[in-house]
Design a protein around this motif. Structure first.
Motif, mmCIF file in Angstrom:
data_model
loop_
_atom_site.group_PDB
_atom_site.id
_atom_site.type_symbol
_atom_site.label_atom_id
_atom_site.label_comp_id
_atom_site.label_asym_id
_atom_site.label_seq_id
_atom_site.Cartn_x
_atom_site.Cartn_y
_atom_site.Cartn_z
ATOM 1 N N ALA A 4 0.858 -1.185 0.000
ATOM 2 C CA ALA A 4 0.000 0.000 0.000
ATOM 3 C C ALA A 4 0.892 1.231 0.000
ATOM 4 C CB ALA A 4 -0.970 -0.032 1.172
ATOM 5 N N MET A 5 0.463 2.296 0.660
ATOM 6 C CA MET A 5 1.125 3.581 0.490
ATOM 7 C C MET A 5 2.476 3.677 1.172
ATOM 8 S SD MET A 5 -2.049 6.265 0.352
ATOM 9 C CE MET A 5 -3.094 5.414 1.509
ATOM 10 N N GLY A 6 2.820 2.684 2.010
ATOM 11 C CA GLY A 6 4.179 2.646 2.534
ATOM 12 C C GLY A 6 5.208 2.454 1.445
ATOM 13 N N LEU A 7 4.777 1.970 0.276
ATOM 14 C CA LEU A 7 5.676 1.845 -0.877
ATOM 15 C C LEU A 7 5.434 2.935 -1.910
ATOM 16 C CD1 LEU A 7 6.535 -0.876 0.280
ATOM 17 C CD2 LEU A 7 6.325 -1.857 -2.013
ATOM 18 N N THR A 8 4.215 3.435 -2.021
ATOM 19 C CA THR A 8 3.867 4.271 -3.176
ATOM 20 C C THR A 8 4.220 5.738 -3.018
ATOM 21 O OG1 THR A 8 1.617 4.767 -2.393
ATOM 22 C CG2 THR A 8 1.921 2.740 -3.667
ATOM 23 N N GLN A 9 4.457 6.206 -1.778
ATOM 24 C CA GLN A 9 4.617 7.640 -1.546
ATOM 25 C C GLN A 9 6.057 8.019 -1.209
ATOM 26 O OE1 GLN A 9 1.503 8.257 1.442
ATOM 27 N NE2 GLN A 9 0.166 9.123 -0.118
ATOM 28 N N HIS A 10 6.978 7.572 -2.054
ATOM 29 C CA HIS A 10 8.387 7.942 -1.956
ATOM 30 C C HIS A 10 8.868 8.399 -3.332
ATOM 31 C CE1 HIS A 10 8.786 5.988 2.012
ATOM 32 N NE2 HIS A 10 8.079 4.992 1.498
ATOM 33 N N LYS A 11 9.993 9.078 -3.375
ATOM 34 C CA LYS A 11 10.511 9.551 -4.655
ATOM 35 C C LYS A 11 10.794 8.386 -5.600
ATOM 36 C CE LYS A 11 13.687 12.899 -6.656
ATOM 37 N NZ LYS A 11 13.838 12.192 -7.938
ATOM 38 N N ALA A 12 11.336 7.299 -5.068
ATOM 39 C CA ALA A 12 11.657 6.130 -5.896
ATOM 40 C C ALA A 12 10.568 5.072 -5.798
ATOM 41 C CB ALA A 12 13.001 5.548 -5.486
ATOM 42 N N ALA A 13 9.324 5.491 -5.576
ATOM 43 C CA ALA A 13 8.234 4.535 -5.361
ATOM 44 C C ALA A 13 8.052 3.588 -6.538
ATOM 45 C CB ALA A 13 6.933 5.289 -5.085
ATOM 46 N N VAL A 14 8.046 4.120 -7.757
ATOM 47 C CA VAL A 14 7.821 3.278 -8.935
ATOM 48 C C VAL A 14 8.919 2.219 -9.033
ATOM 49 C CG1 VAL A 14 7.748 3.251 -11.462
ATOM 50 C CG2 VAL A 14 6.522 5.030 -10.186
ATOM 51 N N ALA A 15 10.156 2.638 -8.853
ATOM 52 C CA ALA A 15 11.275 1.694 -8.935
ATOM 53 C C ALA A 15 11.199 0.651 -7.822
ATOM 54 C CB ALA A 15 12.599 2.447 -8.862
ATOM 55 N N THR A 16 10.774 1.044 -6.632
ATOM 56 C CA THR A 16 10.665 0.090 -5.526
ATOM 57 C C THR A 16 9.588 -0.952 -5.815
ATOM 58 O OG1 THR A 16 11.447 1.678 -3.885
ATOM 59 C CG2 THR A 16 10.109 -0.149 -3.079
ATOM 60 N N ILE A 17 8.434 -0.515 -6.306
ATOM 61 C CA ILE A 17 7.373 -1.467 -6.650
ATOM 62 C C ILE A 17 7.850 -2.403 -7.754
ATOM 63 C CG2 ILE A 17 5.029 -1.663 -7.605
ATOM 64 C CD1 ILE A 17 4.521 1.100 -6.186
ATOM 65 N N GLN A 18 8.656 -1.903 -8.658
ATOM 66 C CA GLN A 18 9.191 -2.768 -9.710
ATOM 67 C C GLN A 18 10.196 -3.775 -9.168
ATOM 68 O OE1 GLN A 18 10.350 0.180 -12.666
ATOM 69 N NE2 GLN A 18 8.318 0.090 -13.624
ATOM 70 N N GLN A 19 10.801 -3.492 -8.007
ATOM 71 C CA GLN A 19 11.620 -4.515 -7.363
ATOM 72 C C GLN A 19 10.743 -5.643 -6.819
ATOM 73 O OE1 GLN A 19 14.744 -4.647 -7.655
ATOM 74 N NE2 GLN A 19 15.398 -2.547 -8.070
ATOM 75 N N VAL A 20 9.543 -5.303 -6.370
ATOM 76 C CA VAL A 20 8.577 -6.346 -5.971
ATOM 77 C C VAL A 20 8.271 -7.229 -7.174
ATOM 78 C CG1 VAL A 20 6.263 -6.798 -5.061
ATOM 79 C CG2 VAL A 20 7.560 -4.830 -4.222
ATOM 80 N N VAL A 21 8.044 -6.588 -8.323
ATOM 81 C CA VAL A 21 7.775 -7.344 -9.552
ATOM 82 C C VAL A 21 8.965 -8.233 -9.886
ATOM 83 C CG1 VAL A 21 7.259 -7.168 -12.007
ATOM 84 C CG2 VAL A 21 6.227 -5.538 -10.404
ATOM 85 N N ASN A 22 10.188 -7.697 -9.793
ATOM 86 C CA ASN A 22 11.389 -8.496 -10.066
ATOM 87 C C ASN A 22 11.406 -9.766 -9.228
ATOM 88 O OD1 ASN A 22 12.495 -6.694 -11.936
ATOM 89 N ND2 ASN A 22 13.734 -5.625 -10.408
ATOM 90 N N LEU A 23 11.144 -9.611 -7.924
ATOM 91 C CA LEU A 23 11.190 -10.758 -7.020
ATOM 92 C C LEU A 23 10.200 -11.836 -7.449
ATOM 93 C CD1 LEU A 23 12.114 -12.136 -4.385
ATOM 94 C CD2 LEU A 23 10.366 -10.804 -3.186
ATOM 95 N N LEU A 24 8.991 -11.437 -7.789
ATOM 96 C CA LEU A 24 7.992 -12.426 -8.180
ATOM 97 C C LEU A 24 8.289 -13.021 -9.542
ATOM 98 C CD1 LEU A 24 6.606 -11.419 -5.639
ATOM 99 C CD2 LEU A 24 4.432 -11.484 -6.878
ATOM 100 N N LEU A 25 8.827 -12.230 -10.446
ATOM 101 C CA LEU A 25 9.158 -12.772 -11.764
ATOM 102 C C LEU A 25 10.234 -13.846 -11.673
ATOM 103 C CD1 LEU A 25 9.246 -9.569 -14.036
ATOM 104 C CD2 LEU A 25 7.469 -11.331 -13.966
ATOM 105 N N LEU A 26 11.217 -13.663 -10.805
ATOM 106 C CA LEU A 26 12.291 -14.652 -10.688
ATOM 107 C C LEU A 26 11.740 -16.038 -10.352
ATOM 108 C CD1 LEU A 26 15.056 -12.692 -8.727
ATOM 109 C CD2 LEU A 26 15.129 -13.407 -11.127
#
Length: 768
Positions: free
Chosen positions: A380-402
């Protein structure tokens, strides 16, 4: 644009620091206290027990009322008689109060009187029951007829030198039908200025997922939680913000699913939960939820995720083909080589320093991944409301894709939306962005040429207002002032509009600080019956998991002068556009089935809309990523690479995040307690690590002033109570909207432009 601090305007909430009392933090969420709180809310709001219980029993039922709170879904075909949580009950009690704000009330209460009250007190005053008008320079609102109100709006719209001098804001409680009509009206007017509350919360999720998996929504359904081997909760406090989610988490934990909570604060619900509807749990004290709690630093999630992936990579190299899902990776993804190079180049020193976690603890999280065949990642917003939010959420995607955890039953991505139809609003076209295909379908059907220039998002709207470039502002629900950052600047900007129009159920602070004229147009609440010429109507919403379903009120309206959101939009559009539009606005107002026919004709995925939505559970919108069909330019899911976020803090500086109490939903304050965190009676508190308190020569319960620092500017919020709390050193937490004044408008997430409300650099000084 870098905003400059402005003098206080009354936009900040009054000081309640003297009322703050501190108690023990709760050891668990839910339980008997939730039942007591629910009954208390019905009494405190003067709802009436019988009337309130009747409404609650209809809440989240197949042909009942969809909760106006969070967007968590209901289980298909398995609903019990009670399908609401404590916070849902608070929302219902707040809306269904029998207190009324009529012309007599406004005649005896000036703006100055009202703005001096707290947000909680303003919300407790009662329901708006007739249209009200504030003339320029006036001190009191006065009644106005509906036709005269629409005539004022039309006059101002026709006087615009460009349609782009108008902006139309939408809250996440707006129905699909009203949202579709609003964006159609606005685009026929000639602008894409359609900011909405998603700009302030999950915009980062939509951008991140669209780039990587081709759809800006999650990829899981509710039944996936019954099959998951591991669930990661990142930057989320479901016990307060999405309480009905706790039932799924509890079931998962009880069957052995590993639940990993990643959060700077040890929230009660993440530790233990007692289902208030289960008698045995009330007696025995509930059950544990989290198998591993990771107290990450604020904005340290990306470092943690990279650390987990580094451990998985090390294990993959030791046991080739046993860790990564290479069949999935080679068949459905692109860019893994760059990701692996980036993981190798990222040092463990940086991972541990930036996450605030030792390597052995990160290894424990990696071991959960190693043993799990099916992983769900929620955030939720603990990830979305930072300057690098998009990149951080994409690290979540990276983890699941692996691990191939996308497009597999029991696994996937789950951004948990905060408001009941914020996702549906976007599906209906509420966005300042231009979708040529969608716009083309509307142009063909409604015989007009729509605007091709992207419009203003929420922060862009504030900036344009401040420059005098927005003359007409219309808000369909929501509290634009209190939801946005840089409160004083936002108030000043709103004050430069010539006419503000608020479509609302209750009074809020945003109504009380207009610069020019202001209209309050009172609408039906979601709990109220909507009767139009063709008979009783229902509307639809879309939950966090792309399920579209109906909602229909059960109570008589608070006043015979209320109109539905749909009716207000249709009548406003008819008055403003007139013969310019071929849309049969008044026919659509009278029969919502006709609106759904229009949606079916122009929005993909809504075939047989009227037929399918009448089934008890509604229907699920198409989601290619769920079936491993990724609508990216390359046709594959994308691994991405980004550096770790860095916060260079000077001596004495801390990183602050804003959070909610258990007695609020978004900007709506239901009460003055946060019993899970042991804070009672007031909201002006700052949660601090004991080491930080001591190093600044402060004491518990001391009053302090908070100063935020951004690009050489300082903003101040005064008189907050110091509360020692188990939060990582260098990190603090405060409640919003009280500290939105500290969030710089110019500090935004890359790509999504979401305000960085979870990464505010502050200093703390004793109050005078």
């Amino acid at each position: 644009m870098s905003t400059s601090p402005v003098p206080p305007t009354g936009a900040q909430t009054p000081d309640d620091s003297s009322q703050v009392k501190l108690g023990d933090r709760a050891a668990q969420a839910g339980g008997a206290a939730s039942i007591v709180s629910t009954l208390h809310e019905l009494r405190r709001n003067d709802t009436g027990v019988v009337r309130g219980v009747r409404t609650l029993l209809a809440l989240n039922q197949p042909e009942g009322v969809d909760c106006p709170g969070c967007a968590w879904p209901e289980a298909a075909g398995e609903r019990g008689e009670i399908e609401f949580c404590e916070n849902g009950a608070k929302a219902i009690a707040w809306e269904t109060t029998r207190r009324r704000l009529d012309a007599a009330f406004f005649a005896t209460h000036s703006l100055a009187d009202l703005v001096a009250q707290s947000d909680y007190a303003i919300g407790q005053l009662g329901r708006l029951v007739e249209p009200m008008y504030l003339r320029p320079g006036a001190t009191h609102y006065e009644p106005i007829g509906w036709d005269d109100a629409y005539a004022l709006i039309a006059k101002e719209a026709h006087a615009l030198s460009s349609p782009d001098e108008a902006a139309f804001y939408t809250s996440g409680r707006t129905s699909n039908e009203a949202a579709y009509l609003l964006q159609l009206f606005v685009r026929q007017l000639g602008t894409n200025n359609l900011p909405d509350c998603a700009n302030l919360c999950h915009e980062s999720s939509g951008v991140a997922l669209k780039e990587t998996v081709g759809v800006g929504k999650g990829t899981v359904q509710l039944d996936d939680f019954e099959q998951a081997d591991a669930i990661f909760l990142l930057g989320q406090n479901p016990g307060t913000n999405h309480p009905r989610m706790m039932a799924q988490l509890q079931k998962a934990a009880q069957r052995g699913c590993e639940i990993v909570a990643v959060n700077p604060l040890p929230e009660a619900a993440l530790l233990r939960f007692s289902h208030p509807q289960h008698a045995t749990e009330l007696l025995l004290g509930g059950s544990p939820i989290t198998s591993l709690f990771l107290p990450v630093k604020i904005d340290g999630d990306a470092a943690l995720l990279k650390g987990i992936m580094k451990e998985l990579l090390s294990e993959e190299r030791a046991r080739p083909g046993k860790v990564f899902d290479w069949e999935f990776v080679r068949s459905h993804t692109q860019g893994i080589e760059a990701l692996l190079d980036d993981l190798d180049a990222t040092s463990w020193e940086d991972v541990c320093a930036d996450s605030g976690l030792p390597r052995n603890v990160i290894r424990q999280a990696a071991e959960v991944c190693l043993s799990a065949r099916r992983i769900i990642a929620c955030w939720a917003m603990g990830l979305t409301q930072h300057k690098a939010a998009v990149a951080t959420i994409q690290q979540v995607v990276n983890l699941l894709l692996l691990g191939g955890h996308i497009g597999r039953p029991g696994a996937g991505l789950c951004p948990v939306r905060g408001h009941s139809n914020v996702q549906g609003d976007r599906t209906m076209g509420i966005t300042p962005k231009v979708d040529p295909e969608f716009l083309g379908r509307m142009e063909q059907r409604y015989q007009f040429v729509g605007p091709r220039t992207p419009g203003l998002d929420s922060v862009g709207t504030i900036e344009a207002m401040a420059k005098g470039q927005i003359r007409l502002f219309v808000s369909l629900g929501g509290n634009f002032l209190s939801a946005n950052p840089d409160t004083e600047f936002t108030a000043m900007a709103l004050g430069r509009c010539k006419l503000s129009v608020h479509i609302s159920t209750k009074l809020h602070r945003g109504h009380l600080l207009p610069g020019g004229a202001s209209l309050i147009l009172p609408c039906l609440g979601r709990t109220e019956q909507d009767e139009q010429k063709s008979g009783p109507q229902f509307v639809t919403v879309e939950n966090s998991m792309s399920v579209v379903h109906r909602t229909q009120g059960v109570l008589s309206p608070a006043s015979d002068k209320l109109r539905s959101e749909v009716a207000i939009v249709c009548e406003m559009a008819q008055q403003v556009l007139g013969s310019r539009s071929v849309v049969p606005w008044l026919r659509l107002r009278d029969n919502y089935d006709l609106i759904r026919d229009e949606i079916e004709a122009t929005v993909l995925g809504f075939s047989h809309f009227n037929e399918r939505v009448r089934s008890g559970d509604g229907f699920v919108l198409p989601n290619g990523a769920r079936n491993r069909s990724f609508a990216t330019p390359e046709g594959r899911a994308q691994f991405t690479v980004a550096p770790l976020p860095k916060h260079e803090l000077s001596d004495g500086q801390l990183l602050m995040m804003t959070i909610r109490t258990h007695d609020q939903f978004n900007t709506t304050i239901y009460g003055l307690h946060d019993r899970y965190r042991g804070v009672f009676g007031g909201r002006r508190v700052i949660l601090m690590n004991q080491e930080d308190i001591q190093s600044r020569h402060l004491q518990a319960k001391q009053l302090v002033d908070l100063h935020s620092h951004f690009e050489g500017e300082t903003r101040t919020a005064r008189r907050f109570v110091v509360v020692p709390y188990p939060i990582p050193p260098g990190c603090t937490a405060t409640y919003f909207p009280e500290t939105n004044v500290l969030v710089p408008l110019g500090s935004r997430a890359d790509k999504s432009r979401t305000p960085t409300s979870k990464s505010v650099v502050i200093t703390v000084t004793p109050s005078e």
